[in-house]
Design a protein around this motif. Structure first.
Motif, PDB file in Angstrom:
ATOM      1  N   LEU A 249       5.746   7.899   1.420  1.00 48.68           N
ATOM      2  CA  LEU A 249       5.288   7.077   2.883  1.00 48.68           C
ATOM      3  C   LEU A 249       5.264   5.626   2.799  1.00 48.68           C
ATOM      4  O   LEU A 249       4.516   4.963   3.365  1.00 48.68           O
ATOM      5  N   GLY A 250       5.963   5.097   1.855  1.00 49.88           N
ATOM      6  CA  GLY A 250       5.835   3.487   1.908  1.00 49.88           C
ATOM      7  C   GLY A 250       5.006   2.923   0.885  1.00 49.88           C
ATOM      8  O   GLY A 250       3.985   3.760   0.791  1.00 49.88           O
ATOM      9  N   GLY A 251       4.990   1.738   0.670  1.00 51.83           N
ATOM     10  CA  GLY A 251       3.958   0.825   0.258  1.00 51.83           C
ATOM     11  C   GLY A 251       3.670  -0.404   0.412  1.00 51.83           C
ATOM     12  O   GLY A 251       4.463  -1.079   1.346  1.00 51.83           O
ATOM     13  N   ASN A 252       3.021  -1.029  -0.176  1.00 53.82           N
ATOM     14  CA  ASN A 252       2.750  -2.545  -0.008  1.00 53.82           C
ATOM     15  C   ASN A 252       2.073  -3.260  -1.422  1.00 53.82           C
ATOM     16  O   ASN A 252       1.103  -3.472  -1.674  1.00 53.82           O
ATOM     17  N   ALA A 253       2.965  -3.244  -2.333  1.00 52.75           N
ATOM     18  CA  ALA A 253       2.476  -3.446  -3.537  1.00 52.75           C
ATOM     19  C   ALA A 253       2.134  -4.729  -3.853  1.00 52.75           C
ATOM     20  O   ALA A 253       2.476  -5.837  -3.192  1.00 52.75           O
ATOM     21  N   ALA A 254       0.941  -4.841  -4.858  1.00 51.31           N
ATOM     22  CA  ALA A 254       0.562  -6.032  -5.199  1.00 51.31           C
ATOM     23  C   ALA A 254       1.424  -6.635  -6.562  1.00 51.31           C
ATOM     24  O   ALA A 254       1.735  -5.804  -7.342  1.00 51.31           O
ATOM     25  N   VAL A 271      10.897 -12.609  -7.404  1.00 50.38           N
ATOM     26  CA  VAL A 271      12.150 -12.932  -6.604  1.00 50.38           C
ATOM     27  C   VAL A 271      13.152 -11.662  -6.389  1.00 50.38           C
ATOM     28  O   VAL A 271      13.280 -11.042  -5.337  1.00 50.38           O
ATOM     29  N   TRP A 272      13.071 -10.879  -7.618  1.00 51.62           N
ATOM     30  CA  TRP A 272      13.899  -9.667  -7.570  1.00 51.62           C
ATOM     31  C   TRP A 272      13.022  -8.571  -6.970  1.00 51.62           C
ATOM     32  O   TRP A 272      13.207  -7.628  -6.354  1.00 51.62           O
ATOM     33  N   ALA A 273      11.716  -8.527  -7.315  1.00 50.23           N
ATOM     34  CA  ALA A 273      10.790  -7.591  -6.649  1.00 50.23           C
ATOM     35  C   ALA A 273      10.700  -7.584  -5.183  1.00 50.23           C
ATOM     36  O   ALA A 273      10.471  -6.674  -4.533  1.00 50.23           O
ATOM     37  N   ALA A 274      10.611  -9.113  -4.689  1.00 50.79           N
ATOM     38  CA  ALA A 274      10.231  -9.040  -3.324  1.00 50.79           C
ATOM     39  C   ALA A 274      11.650  -9.099  -2.368  1.00 50.79           C
ATOM     40  O   ALA A 274      11.285  -8.587  -1.158  1.00 50.79           O
ATOM     41  N   VAL A 283       9.094   0.227  -3.073  1.00 52.79           N
ATOM     42  CA  VAL A 283       8.288  -0.281  -4.122  1.00 52.79           C
ATOM     43  C   VAL A 283       8.649  -1.595  -4.436  1.00 52.79           C
ATOM     44  O   VAL A 283       8.416  -2.151  -5.326  1.00 52.79           O
ATOM     45  N   SER A 284       9.047  -2.456  -3.328  1.00 54.51           N
ATOM     46  CA  SER A 284       9.241  -4.065  -3.416  1.00 54.51           C
ATOM     47  C   SER A 284       7.798  -4.466  -3.628  1.00 54.51           C
ATOM     48  O   SER A 284       6.699  -3.787  -3.517  1.00 54.51           O
ATOM     49  N   GLY A 285       7.803  -5.550  -4.101  1.00 56.45           N
ATOM     50  CA  GLY A 285       6.400  -6.566  -4.374  1.00 56.45           C
ATOM     51  C   GLY A 285       6.285  -7.620  -3.493  1.00 56.45           C
ATOM     52  O   GLY A 285       6.283  -8.909  -3.660  1.00 56.45           O
ATOM     53  N   PRO A 286       5.735  -7.292  -1.992  1.00 56.23           N
ATOM     54  CA  PRO A 286       5.711  -8.555  -1.186  1.00 56.23           C
ATOM     55  C   PRO A 286       4.387  -9.236  -1.165  1.00 56.23           C
ATOM     56  O   PRO A 286       4.350 -10.227  -0.683  1.00 56.23           O
ATOM     57  N   ARG A 287       3.253  -8.467  -1.953  1.00 51.53           N
ATOM     58  CA  ARG A 287       2.028  -9.368  -1.970  1.00 51.53           C
ATOM     59  C   ARG A 287       2.028  -9.990  -3.272  1.00 51.53           C
ATOM     60  O   ARG A 287       1.629  -9.230  -4.336  1.00 51.53           O
ATOM     61  N   ILE A 288       2.171 -11.137  -3.192  1.00 50.12           N
ATOM     62  CA  ILE A 288       2.065 -12.014  -4.590  1.00 50.12           C
ATOM     63  C   ILE A 288       0.671 -12.581  -4.812  1.00 50.12           C
ATOM     64  O   ILE A 288       0.015 -13.282  -3.805  1.00 50.12           O
TER      65      ILE A 288
END
Ligand code: TAP
Length: 479
Positions: A249-254, A271-274, A283-288
């Protein structure tokens, strides 16, 4: 303009309700396909076909079942160009990655689970000299697979192969917004020698086809990927017939950048993650989260790199393609406005690209916000687009606390050269996957799934077979 029906019982067929819908290319807003709009009556047909096919499939020698699944993989390799183009046309994803999806992900998953067809083993359990107790693993029967739009073949090939390997028949319900990459799966299965009706594909609205699948007593398991709200609705609906559920159900990875990170690698990896698939990956990484001592340098290098990303149609292999639909673009742009109003500092992007050939597409410029705090909505909610936030931290404890301060728990990652820190922090992060000095876990052997609101169950890896099996204990009195 391509045309597709529903794929039921080994044949392309019109929807019984007669309806169709248009599929849009998000790179230019133009229709690329017309697809039959399935409904509850079509689900009824598919369940009948699948029930029959499951019995035929279970009666086939294991060796033949495995060989047929391998042939699906071979056919995907044969049809790579066409499947990859279909995957890109309506999802907007980069063509080279769609090719990777076909050859290195979807085909590999069929091969991997073909190899597990003859490894579904029970146990003998010692209880007394007078008894033989053993367990047998049996297929559920018919399983439904409800998938989202952010990579139709990628999503379909994640749960269909283990369900088949375990001996089930499947009904796939792709998302109307993007589905072309997955629409031919049933046809490929038939050509590969799987029984008619073993793989059925029913496009149509979630509120109609999806609900009918969830409620149908002839379906024994639902695997769903999408939003939390729909996942919860499915869970409530499935309770009536007590279906097995797998929910992603989605994520908000750090994405944590420690002060001892190799910064060049961290910038590239972030850059690749986001921005892969324009940020539309669960599983993108939007919260740096970046350590204050390297924050200035990291941020400057990261933003420079982001400004250099070219934006354009996925078929032209630009790293930033369109988001999937006008509706989703509006949602992403709304989040950007919210971020500005909440006081986040916009470093780059923040608007729709409308230059020249992009003007009719749904392109959002890659966007970076700095000075973002955990109370802001752009930090807390899943934007699911090319938008990242940067937040500073001073201690490892603070970074872990911030990473875990979300209702989601699908993935997190970090950049560090300290082996001890990598393992220590990995243990503390509340997520189904943790990446260290890289991002994403593309290997089929690697289980994926969520902690907290990110879902229930794990897909991929050997244990995914268990999602589609039930266990029976047999006790025999030998006395
Ligand atoms: P959802 O509404 O959750 O849609 C996902 C799938 O569920 C689609 O196939 C959809 O069908 C179907 N569906 C919708 N309502 C249903 C119901 N009542 N019963 C059964 N199936 C139903 O997601 P969305 O609206 O496309 O996207 C909303 C947000 O979800 C996104 O912005 C993003 O945050 C998140 N999302 C997460 C993921 C991952 S990978 N976890 C993927 C996509 C989106 P139709 O769309 O054809 O009606």
């Amino acid at each position: 303009m391509r045309e597709f029906g529903l794929y039921i019982d080994g044949e392309w067929t019109a929807a019984l309700g007669g309806g169709t819908f248009e599929v849009i290319d998000p790179a230019n807003g133009r229709p690329v396909a017309r697809v039959a709009r399935g409904g509850a009556q079509d689900v009824e047909r598919a369940v009948r076909a699948a029930t029959k096919a499951a019995a035929a499939w279970q009666a086939m020698p294991l060796r033949e079942r495995a060989a047929a699944m391998r042939r699906v993989a071979d056919l995907m390799q044969r049809d790579t160009e066409e499947l990859a183009l279909l995957e890109t046309l309506d999802s907007g994803g980069t063509l080279w990655y769609s090719q990777v999806t076909v050859t290195d992900i979807a085909a590999k998953r069929f091969e991997y689970f073909a190899g597990l067809v003859d490894k579904v083993e029970g146990q003998q359990i010692p209880v007394s000299a007078n008894h033989l107790v053993y367990t047998a693993l049996e297929p559920l029967g018919v399983t439904a697979h409800i998938i989202p739009w952010n990579g139709p073949l990628w999503e379909a090939s994640r749960s269909v192969p283990p369900a088949l390997a375990a001996g089930n028949a499947v009904i796939l319900k792709p998302a109307q917004e993007a589905l072309l990459g997955a629409i031919k799966l049933g046809e490929l299965a038939k050509e590969a020698g799987l029984p008619d009706g073993l793989v059925n594909v029913i496009p149509g609205p979630g509120s109609d086809v999806g609900e009918a699948l969830v409620q149908h007593p002839g379906i024994h398991g639902i695997t769903f990927t999408g939003s939390v709200a729909t996942g919860q609705r499915i869970m409530r609906g499935a309770a009536a017939t007590m279906k097995r559920l797998v929910l992603e159900l989605g994520g908000n990875a750090a994405n944590i950048v420690f002060d001892d990170a190799d910064l060049e690698r961290a910038v590239e990896g972030s850059v690749w993650a986001a921005f892969s698939n324009s940020g539309q990956i669960c599983v993108s990484g939007p919260r740096i989260l970046v350590h204050e001592s390297v924050r200035e340098e990291f941020t400057a290098r990261f933003v420079e790199r982001v400004k250099g990303l070219s934006v354009g149609p996925g078929v032209e292999n630009h790293p930033i393609g369109p988001v999937v639909s006008e509706h989703h673009m509006r949602s992403v742009l709304d989040y950007i406005e919210v971020g500005k109003q909440e006081g986040a500092k916009l470093l780059t992007g923040g608007y729709r690209a409308t230059d020249g050939a992009l003007r009719d597409g749904y392109f959002v410029m890659p966007t970076v916000f700095d000075d973002v705090t955990p109370s802001m909505r752009v930090w807390r909610e899943e934007v699911f687009g090319p938008v990242v936030t940067i937040t500073g931290f001073r201690t490892e404890e603070e970074a872990v606390h911030m990473a875990n301060d979300t209702e989601y728990g699908l993935a997190n990652g970090m950049w560090t050269q300290s082996l001890a820190r990598a393992h220590r922090v990995a243990r503390l992060l509340q997520s189904g996957q943790v990446y260290v000095n890289e991002w994403f876990c593309g290997d089929i052997q690697c289980p994926a799934g969520g902690y907290k609101m990110s879902g229930i169950g794990r897909e991929e890896g050997q244990q995914a077979l268990g999602n589609y099996l039930q266990l029976k204990s047999v006790r025999v009195n030998l006395g």
